[in-house]
Motif scaffolding. Structure first.
Motif, PDB file in Angstrom:
ATOM      1  N   ILE A 123      57.345  60.065  50.176  1.00 36.36           N
ATOM      2  CA  ILE A 123      56.438  59.296  50.856  1.00 36.36           C
ATOM      3  C   ILE A 123      55.143  59.938  51.045  1.00 36.36           C
ATOM      4  O   ILE A 123      54.122  59.176  50.854  1.00 36.36           O
ATOM      5  CB  ILE A 123      57.098  59.024  52.513  1.00 36.36           C
ATOM      6  CG1 ILE A 123      58.318  58.171  52.521  1.00 36.36           C
ATOM      7  CG2 ILE A 123      55.985  58.684  53.517  1.00 36.36           C
ATOM      8  CD1 ILE A 123      58.911  57.911  53.860  1.00 36.36           C
TER       9      ILE A 123
ATOM     10  N   THR B  41      51.825  58.333  49.881  1.00 35.19           N
ATOM     11  CA  THR B  41      50.555  58.182  50.531  1.00 35.19           C
ATOM     12  C   THR B  41      49.403  58.671  49.906  1.00 35.19           C
ATOM     13  O   THR B  41      48.291  58.094  50.044  1.00 35.19           O
ATOM     14  CB  THR B  41      50.853  58.975  52.028  1.00 35.19           C
ATOM     15  OG1 THR B  41      52.162  58.544  52.524  1.00 35.19           O
ATOM     16  CG2 THR B  41      49.912  58.772  52.993  1.00 35.19           C
TER      17      THR B  41
ATOM     18  N   PHE C  63      48.219  56.297  47.331  1.00 33.80           N
ATOM     19  CA  PHE C  63      47.820  55.244  48.174  1.00 33.80           C
ATOM     20  C   PHE C  63      46.159  55.511  48.745  1.00 33.80           C
ATOM     21  O   PHE C  63      45.218  54.768  48.494  1.00 33.80           O
ATOM     22  CB  PHE C  63      48.713  54.693  49.309  1.00 33.80           C
ATOM     23  CG  PHE C  63      47.979  53.686  50.069  1.00 33.80           C
ATOM     24  CD1 PHE C  63      47.903  52.414  49.632  1.00 33.80           C
ATOM     25  CD2 PHE C  63      47.331  54.047  51.209  1.00 33.80           C
ATOM     26  CE1 PHE C  63      47.307  51.405  50.081  1.00 33.80           C
ATOM     27  CE2 PHE C  63      46.815  53.038  51.850  1.00 33.80           C
ATOM     28  CZ  PHE C  63      46.894  51.480  51.304  1.00 33.80           C
TER      29      PHE C  63
ATOM     30  N   GLN D 113      47.345  46.213  46.912  1.00 33.36           N
ATOM     31  CA  GLN D 113      46.492  45.778  48.019  1.00 33.36           C
ATOM     32  C   GLN D 113      45.326  44.897  47.859  1.00 33.36           C
ATOM     33  O   GLN D 113      44.882  44.121  48.805  1.00 33.36           O
ATOM     34  CB  GLN D 113      46.238  47.071  48.916  1.00 33.36           C
ATOM     35  CG  GLN D 113      46.079  46.698  50.493  1.00 33.36           C
ATOM     36  CD  GLN D 113      45.026  47.882  51.146  1.00 33.36           C
ATOM     37  OE1 GLN D 113      44.520  48.621  50.272  1.00 33.36           O
ATOM     38  NE2 GLN D 113      44.996  47.959  52.218  1.00 33.36           N
TER      39      GLN D 113
ATOM     40  N   MET E  38      46.203  41.410  47.712  1.00 42.95           N
ATOM     41  CA  MET E  38      46.881  40.705  49.105  1.00 42.95           C
ATOM     42  C   MET E  38      46.040  39.455  49.482  1.00 42.95           C
ATOM     43  O   MET E  38      46.716  38.494  49.842  1.00 42.95           O
ATOM     44  CB  MET E  38      46.974  41.674  49.952  1.00 42.95           C
ATOM     45  CG  MET E  38      47.604  41.297  51.386  1.00 42.95           C
ATOM     46  SD  MET E  38      48.137  42.571  52.175  1.00 42.95           S
ATOM     47  CE  MET E  38      46.687  43.558  52.866  1.00 42.95           C
TER      48      MET E  38
ATOM     49  N   LEU F 212      51.731  43.494  45.088  1.00 41.41           N
ATOM     50  CA  LEU F 212      52.027  44.612  46.321  1.00 41.41           C
ATOM     51  C   LEU F 212      53.388  44.701  46.506  1.00 41.41           C
ATOM     52  O   LEU F 212      53.896  45.707  46.802  1.00 41.41           O
ATOM     53  CB  LEU F 212      50.905  44.227  47.415  1.00 41.41           C
ATOM     54  CG  LEU F 212      51.257  44.906  48.575  1.00 41.41           C
ATOM     55  CD1 LEU F 212      50.886  46.262  48.585  1.00 41.41           C
ATOM     56  CD2 LEU F 212      50.485  44.453  49.723  1.00 41.41           C
TER      57      LEU F 212
ATOM     58  N   LEU G 188      60.141  51.636  49.663  1.00 43.69           N
ATOM     59  CA  LEU G 188      60.871  51.590  50.995  1.00 43.69           C
ATOM     60  C   LEU G 188      62.346  51.818  50.876  1.00 43.69           C
ATOM     61  O   LEU G 188      63.092  52.624  51.577  1.00 43.69           O
ATOM     62  CB  LEU G 188      60.685  50.112  51.653  1.00 43.69           C
ATOM     63  CG  LEU G 188      61.201  49.924  53.259  1.00 43.69           C
ATOM     64  CD1 LEU G 188      60.367  51.095  53.987  1.00 43.69           C
ATOM     65  CD2 LEU G 188      60.989  48.640  53.572  1.00 43.69           C
TER      66      LEU G 188
ATOM     67  N   LEU H 119      59.488  53.950  57.434  1.00 38.30           N
ATOM     68  CA  LEU H 119      58.322  53.046  56.930  1.00 38.30           C
ATOM     69  C   LEU H 119      57.271  53.908  56.842  1.00 38.30           C
ATOM     70  O   LEU H 119      56.496  54.599  57.849  1.00 38.30           O
ATOM     71  CB  LEU H 119      58.141  51.915  57.801  1.00 38.30           C
ATOM     72  CG  LEU H 119      57.910  50.549  57.296  1.00 38.30           C
ATOM     73  CD1 LEU H 119      58.700  50.084  56.126  1.00 38.30           C
ATOM     74  CD2 LEU H 119      57.415  49.661  58.109  1.00 38.30           C
ATOM     75  N   PRO H 120      56.582  54.336  55.644  1.00 43.81           N
ATOM     76  CA  PRO H 120      55.328  54.862  55.726  1.00 43.81           C
ATOM     77  C   PRO H 120      54.254  54.526  56.458  1.00 43.81           C
ATOM     78  O   PRO H 120      53.976  53.110  56.311  1.00 43.81           O
ATOM     79  CB  PRO H 120      55.095  55.301  54.059  1.00 43.81           C
ATOM     80  CG  PRO H 120      56.050  54.524  53.278  1.00 43.81           C
ATOM     81  CD  PRO H 120      56.991  53.885  54.267  1.00 43.81           C
TER      82      PRO H 120
ATOM     83  N   PHE I 111      51.048  53.708  55.835  1.00 49.00           N
ATOM     84  CA  PHE I 111      50.022  53.023  55.207  1.00 49.00           C
ATOM     85  C   PHE I 111      50.772  51.522  55.020  1.00 49.00           C
ATOM     86  O   PHE I 111      50.079  50.514  54.954  1.00 49.00           O
ATOM     87  CB  PHE I 111      49.712  53.683  54.031  1.00 49.00           C
ATOM     88  CG  PHE I 111      50.468  53.696  52.885  1.00 49.00           C
ATOM     89  CD1 PHE I 111      50.714  52.926  51.877  1.00 49.00           C
ATOM     90  CD2 PHE I 111      51.513  54.827  52.591  1.00 49.00           C
ATOM     91  CE1 PHE I 111      51.743  52.996  50.897  1.00 49.00           C
ATOM     92  CE2 PHE I 111      52.242  55.183  51.757  1.00 49.00           C
ATOM     93  CZ  PHE I 111      52.483  53.986  50.752  1.00 49.00           C
ATOM     94  N   LEU I 112      52.176  51.373  54.842  1.00 54.33           N
ATOM     95  CA  LEU I 112      52.815  50.235  54.524  1.00 54.33           C
ATOM     96  C   LEU I 112      52.870  49.396  55.993  1.00 54.33           C
ATOM     97  O   LEU I 112      52.713  48.143  55.928  1.00 54.33           O
ATOM     98  CB  LEU I 112      54.325  50.447  53.980  1.00 54.33           C
ATOM     99  CG  LEU I 112      54.443  50.756  52.502  1.00 54.33           C
ATOM    100  CD1 LEU I 112      56.007  50.808  52.130  1.00 54.33           C
ATOM    101  CD2 LEU I 112      53.784  49.657  52.002  1.00 54.33           C
TER     102      LEU I 112
ATOM    103  N   ILE J 156      49.526  47.921  56.095  1.00 51.70           N
ATOM    104  CA  ILE J 156      49.440  46.903  55.149  1.00 51.70           C
ATOM    105  C   ILE J 156      50.330  45.508  55.681  1.00 51.70           C
ATOM    106  O   ILE J 156      49.832  44.294  55.693  1.00 51.70           O
ATOM    107  CB  ILE J 156      50.029  47.184  53.708  1.00 51.70           C
ATOM    108  CG1 ILE J 156      48.881  48.262  53.073  1.00 51.70           C
ATOM    109  CG2 ILE J 156      50.053  46.101  52.883  1.00 51.70           C
ATOM    110  CD1 ILE J 156      49.726  48.657  51.962  1.00 51.70           C
TER     111      ILE J 156
END
Lengths: 316, 329
Positions: free
Chosen positions: A248, A252, A255, A275, A278, A286, A294, B141-142, B144-145, B148
């Motif tokens: 993660i 991050t 991202f 993104q 989107m 995305l 996830l 859940l991170p 940033f997700l 979004i």
């Protein structure tokens, strides 16, 4: 010996069979959540490792890319070329499924390496602090305390920023992956060090350690050969949970644009790219990388949760 | 008590000193600021002049001394990228981050305590179980997700809320700008605040739940029931009070990580706070901004930790024995 045994006595169970019936696997067979998580992690890791064989396209070979294939929705044939892609394509006509496989490769590589670095560093420092005590312990644990004042992700960002400043601009993209591993690894060693130190403090007063000391083994041998095997269980649990956190953290950072470069996209970079599309309706660019991230993080987390309970003798 | 306070304060000063050293080392050894500030077309004279203006021609100890003196006065020099004083840029951006952190902290605290009590009291109810399962996903859940996802739902699909920026802001008393006073400012605040607060909320909720369950099992609660007190009085008056000590500690410590995680939320929502500034500084290796942000956030963290420790100490009489309390992860 085996020849002399009467045919009616069944042979002693083999190694595999005994392992299957061990406590550890018994509790595994009783935990459907753990089994599903294990399955998901295994499939994802295998798909990532064998990405060049599994992926239908090589997304980073410009020769095989066709810009006309850009923005193909998943499962539908492209309006110009008629080619169809399982999970669609991105703006440059790269197959999303293939970029995810290659991206997961980078995410997992960074995650595993970072946790390995944090584990080796943390276990070593934890053993030293716990076994030697004195000023060694004071220095190590003070540094750990200072670092704990700050969230790991912030420490990782800072290390990334500094390392980026030190590397010459022309090498930055090549070095980014290694810098990421260093940044995440160094931001995460404290957990390991604290737990190992605590366990070492308990172990070092036990009789087997005193016996080892009496026969004249060196402190290093006592730490690595005698104490280490006895403090490994909690280390394993922390490593599993750290792996999810490291994946993660990598996503991050990537991202946020301070991680894996667009030329070598990890799952986080793919989400960053996706993104942008989107708002214009190309949701699949995305959605699928995000879903993969996830699934990966959640199943590793669940596996870690189960492992913590399974390795805790008090809960049996 | 006094010895404890003195030791904690000394520890905090030591942490700040170490961070200051890191910040200075960054200034001194990372990259060449002159390279970063001047464009492709530069002469040797330009370089020399800039080196002199920035004080980079001075010997190391002199630079260090000047750095400490200037940092203590809040002066971190010029941003390599923008060429303006770093302190000015930070002050401009700070209100946005503080407002966001305040609202999400409040959300996390109120929502977390309420849900925690609910899931503890209705331990076997379907709703409580659903909340617990959701919170497990929420933890994985991170951040940033989550951001979004919220943008996709409420900005792209429903079109109710803005997906970026701070909306219209009003100036207050010279340097503070607030988004609280305009409708667009309040609307812009909703999604970032939820994104930032959600993780902390699940944490507080799980903590309150565990503590509540523990307390509800104790003898004095059973005794209160035997006395025939109403459930309401027992749950809120007797039980909740005793769960609040660890909640205060964790919340205080989480306040620090809210400010750090604001970096992620601010990037997702292009929220013009110090976090976004920091990320841009990393991308462009703008060392003065990075160092100043580091110092600013350390002062905040160390201050919060100190206050929480002392507070912890003040509200729980059992802890007035000699120990270092409340150092969590």
């Amino acid at each position: 010996m085996t020849d002399a045994r009467p045919a009616s006595v069944p042979p002693p169970p083999g190694r595999l069979r005994r392992a299957w019936q061990s406590d550890f696997l018994w509790s595994f067979r009783r935990a459907p959540v753990a089994m599903v998580s294990f399955l998901v992690v295994t499939v994802l890791v295998l798909a990532a490792v064998f990405a060049p064989l599994v992926a239908p396209h090589d997304p980073f070979n410009p020769a095989t890319l066709n810009l006309m294939n850009g923005f193909t929705p998943p499962g539908q044939p492209n309006a110009f070329t008629g080619e169809s892609f399982w999970l669609g394509t991105d703006d440059q006509g790269r197959d999303v499924f293939s970029t995810i496989l290659y991206g997961m490769r980078i995410s997992l590589f960074v995650g595993f390496s970072a946790v390995l670095l944090a584990m080796v560093l943390g276990v070593l420092l934890g053993l030293l602090a716990g076994y030697l005590g004195g000023w060694t312990e004071t220095v190590i644990m003070r540094v750990a305390d200072v670092q704990l004042t700050f969230p790991a992700i912030l420490v990782a960002m800072l290390i990334f920023g500094i390392a980026k400043g030190i590397t010459p601009p022309e090498y930055r993209d090549q070095m980014a992956i290694w810098v990421l591993i260093l940044a995440i690894g160094l931001s995460d060693w404290v957990q390991f060090a604290r737990v190992v130190r605590g366990a070492t403090l308990v172990e070092k007063n036990k009789e087997y350690v005193q016996a080892a000391r009496l026969v004249g083994r060196s402190p290093f041998a006592i730490m690595t050969r005698h104490i280490l095997p006895n403090v490994l269980n909690p280390v394993l649990v922390i490593a599993t949970i750290s792996l999810a956190l490291a994946i993660i953290a990598e996503a991050t950072l990537s991202f946020l644009g301070v991680g894996a470069p667009p030329t070598k996209p990890s799952l986080g970079t793919l989400i960053r790219i996706g993104q942008e599309f989107m708002f214009s309706g190309e949701w699949w660019i995305l959605f699928f990388p995000a879903l993969t991230l996830l699934a990966l993080a959640l199943s590793i987390n669940l596996l870690g949760d189960w492992l913590r309970d399974a390795l805790n003798p008090r809960l049996r | 008590m006094l010895a404890y306070v003195i030791r904690r304060v000394a520890q905090s000063v030591l942490v700040l000193f170490v961070v200051g050293l890191v910040a200075f080392a960054m200034f001194r050894f990372v990259g060449d600021p002159v390279d970063n500030m001047l464009g492709q077309e530069r002469t040797q004279a330009d370089i020399e002049r800039l080196r002199e203006t920035l004080g980079l021609d001075q010997p190391f100890p002199v630079q260090y001394w000047r750095f400490l003196g200037q940092a203590a006065q809040g002066n971190f020099g010029l941003s390599y990228r923008q060429g303006r004083p770093v302190a000015d840029i930070l002050m401009e951006r700070l209100p946005a981050t503080l407002e966001l952190a305040f609202v999400s902290g409040l959300l996390a605290l109120v929502g977390g305590i309420a849900l925690g009590i609910f899931t503890a009291i209705r331990r076997r109810g379907a709703a409580a179980n659903a909340i617990m399962t959701l919170s497990l996903i929420g933890v994985s859940l991170p951040t940033f997700l989550i951001g979004i996802l919220l943008i996709y739902l409420f900005s792209v699909e429903l079109g109710w809320l803005p997906s970026f920026g701070r909306g219209e802001v009003t100036g207050l008393g010279g340097w503070w700008t607030t988004g609280f006073l305009t409708q667009s400012g309040l609307k812009a605040l909703i999604l970032p605040a939820i994104t930032l607060g959600l993780y902390q909320m699940t944490l507080i909720m799980r903590l309150v739940r565990t503590e509540m369950l523990e307390v509800l099992r104790t003898d004095y609660i059973r005794f209160a029931r035997a006395r025939g007190l109403r459930d309401r009085a027992i749950n809120f008056h007797h039980a909740l009070k005793n769960t609040l000590v660890p909640v205060i500690t964790i919340t205080g410590l989480q306040l620090g990580s809210i400010i750090a995680f604001a970096i992620i939320t601010e990037t997702v929502f292009q929220w013009p706070g110090v976090g976004l500034l920091f990320i841009n500084a990393i991308q462009f290796v703008d060392i003065p901004v990075m160092a100043a942000y580091l110092m600013l956030i350390s002062v905040m963290f160390v201050g919060i930790n100190l206050i929480v420790d002392l507070l912890y100490f003040a509200i729980d009489p059992r802890l007035r024995v000699d120990r270092t309390a409340g150092r969590g992860t």
